[in-house]
Design a protein around this motif. Structure first.
Motif, short mmCIF file in Angstrom:
data_model
loop_
_atom_site.label_atom_id
_atom_site.label_comp_id
_atom_site.label_asym_id
_atom_site.label_seq_id
_atom_site.Cartn_x
_atom_site.Cartn_y
_atom_site.Cartn_z
N ASP A 65 0.85 -1.20 0.00
CA ASP A 65 0.00 0.00 0.00
C ASP A 65 0.88 1.25 0.00
O ASP A 65 1.21 1.79 1.06
CB ASP A 65 -0.92 0.00 1.22
N PRO A 66 1.30 1.74 -1.18
CA PRO A 66 2.22 2.88 -1.25
C PRO A 66 1.69 4.15 -0.59
O PRO A 66 2.48 4.99 -0.14
CB PRO A 66 2.39 3.09 -2.77
N THR A 67 0.38 4.30 -0.51
CA THR A 67 -0.19 5.53 0.06
C THR A 67 -0.56 5.38 1.53
O THR A 67 -1.02 6.34 2.15
CB THR A 67 -1.46 5.93 -0.73
N GLY A 68 -0.37 4.20 2.09
CA GLY A 68 -0.80 3.97 3.46
C GLY A 68 0.28 4.12 4.51
O GLY A 68 0.03 3.88 5.69
N MET A 69 1.48 4.52 4.11
CA MET A 69 2.57 4.64 5.06
C MET A 69 2.45 5.91 5.90
O MET A 69 1.91 6.93 5.46
CB MET A 69 3.91 4.66 4.32
N GLU A 70 2.97 5.83 7.12
CA GLU A 70 3.06 7.01 7.98
C GLU A 70 3.93 8.06 7.27
O GLU A 70 4.99 7.74 6.72
CB GLU A 70 3.72 6.61 9.30
N PRO A 71 3.52 9.34 7.23
CA PRO A 71 4.34 10.36 6.57
C PRO A 71 5.70 10.50 7.23
O PRO A 71 5.84 10.30 8.44
CB PRO A 71 3.52 11.65 6.74
N ILE A 72 6.70 10.82 6.43
CA ILE A 72 8.01 11.16 7.01
C ILE A 72 8.02 12.66 7.28
O ILE A 72 7.29 13.43 6.66
CB ILE A 72 9.16 10.75 6.07
N ASP A 73 8.82 13.07 8.23
CA ASP A 73 8.84 14.47 8.67
C ASP A 73 9.96 15.23 7.98
O ASP A 73 11.12 14.78 7.99
CB ASP A 73 9.02 14.55 10.18
N VAL A 74 9.62 16.37 7.40
CA VAL A 74 10.60 17.20 6.70
C VAL A 74 10.55 18.63 7.24
O VAL A 74 9.53 19.07 7.79
CB VAL A 74 10.36 17.20 5.18
N TRP A 75 11.64 19.33 7.05
CA TRP A 75 11.77 20.71 7.54
C TRP A 75 12.47 21.54 6.48
O TRP A 75 13.42 21.06 5.84
CB TRP A 75 12.57 20.71 8.84
N TRP A 76 12.00 22.78 6.28
CA TRP A 76 12.60 23.65 5.28
C TRP A 76 13.89 24.24 5.81
O TRP A 76 13.90 24.97 6.80
CB TRP A 76 11.65 24.77 4.86
N GLY A 77 15.02 23.93 5.15
CA GLY A 77 16.32 24.39 5.61
C GLY A 77 16.92 25.51 4.78
O GLY A 77 18.14 25.70 4.78
N GLY A 78 16.08 26.25 4.05
CA GLY A 78 16.57 27.39 3.28
C GLY A 78 16.78 27.07 1.82
O GLY A 78 16.47 27.89 0.95
#
Length: 283
Positions: free
Chosen positions: A76-89
């Motif tokens: 299920d490619p859409t069923g995974m827990e989201p990974i967390d990202v942050w904008w670093g500039g």
């Protein structure tokens, strides 16, 4: 289109932070959040800052965890827990979900990976590393948590014991010991930013007058045994006694000396038990 992420490595935490702070100063405004996810190649991986695990410890457990995540993505490619990202500039940096990200990458996944945006400053992103605890995540062991606490004590001296305990997952008493050790080393001329690269064990060794350097061998052996046990669980399954031959073969190939030591201990214990039985028979 490439399914490989951009990886940025630095010689130290200090150089990574210096580079990111300059980038953020030049490009302070983040773009619109990626509500539809990001491609693997659009995510920047900076393990120097955001992967606070010992990459050499529990390698078998980590590899098995990644294999399980790959199977889950295929199902299920859409069923995974989201990974967390942050904008670093200059791009979106991976903050939490390194194993999930590796699973997508190894599958050469070309779709969009579900993401969750961590907002705020660089310190907020660093604090999120410890706070994050998703359902499909390999837990940190105690040594990794203690080293994570060292990281926060060094980089965030303004935070209270309670705050650091919360984001690192260790007790306030342990954080107090770490802070005392770090303060001692700083008073001796070490830089906090440099100490942030060190493990708790390394900090302890350097504080040769610090009271906790006296190691409790039994406790440390027990902690290491727990780490080994947790690493073996996913490999051996629920019936480890059925894997005896495979386990012996693996130990012999991993380290003949280790296998000889285990055999010697087993023989000595068996002889000791025989001696006890004979004494019981005499009486």
């Amino acid at each position: 289109m490439s399914a490989k992420a951009e990886r940025r490595t630095y010689d130290s935490i200090a150089s990574a932070i210096e580079t990111l702070e300059k980038t953020l100063a030049a490009y302070p405004q983040p773009p619109q959040p990626p509500v539809h996810g990001l491609r693997v190649s659009e995510i920047i991986v900076c393990e120097t800052l955001f992967q606070r695990r010992d990459q050499w410890a529990n390698k078998l457990g980590r590899e098995e965890h990644i294999r399980e995540l790959k199977r889950a993505i295929k199902d299920d490619p859409t069923g995974m827990e989201p990974i967390d990202v942050w904008w670093g500039g200059d791009g979106w940096y991976l903050v939490d979900g390194h194993h999930r990200h590796q699973a997508y990458e190894r599958l050469s996944f070309t779709g969009r990976v579900p993401v969750r945006v961590v907002s705020g400053s660089l310190n907020a992103a660093l604090a999120h590393v410890g706070l994050s605890n998703t359902r499909n995540k390999l837990p940190m062991n105690n040594a990794e948590r203690m080293t994570l606490a060292v990281f926060y004590v060094c980089l965030m001296p303004e935070k209270s014991l309670r705050e650091i305990a919360k984001i690192s997952g260790v007790g306030k008493t342990q954080v107090a010991k770490i802070r005392k050790a770090v303060d001692q080393l700083v008073s001796e001329g070490h830089r906090r930013m440099t100490l942030a690269d060190e493990s708790w064990e390394s900090i302890r060794r350097q504080c040769n007058h610090f009271e906790t350097v006296e190691r409790d061998h039994d406790l440390e052996t027990r902690m290491k045994a727990n780490d080994i046990k947790e690493a073996l669980k996913p490999v051996l399954g629920r019936t480890p006694h059925f894997q005896t031959e495979a386990m012996i073969m693996a130990l012999m190939e991993l380290s003949p000396q280790l296998w000889r030591s285990i055999s010697d201990i087993a023989i000595h214990r068996h002889e000791a038990e025989d001696d006890i039985d004979e004494e019981d028979l005499e009486y």
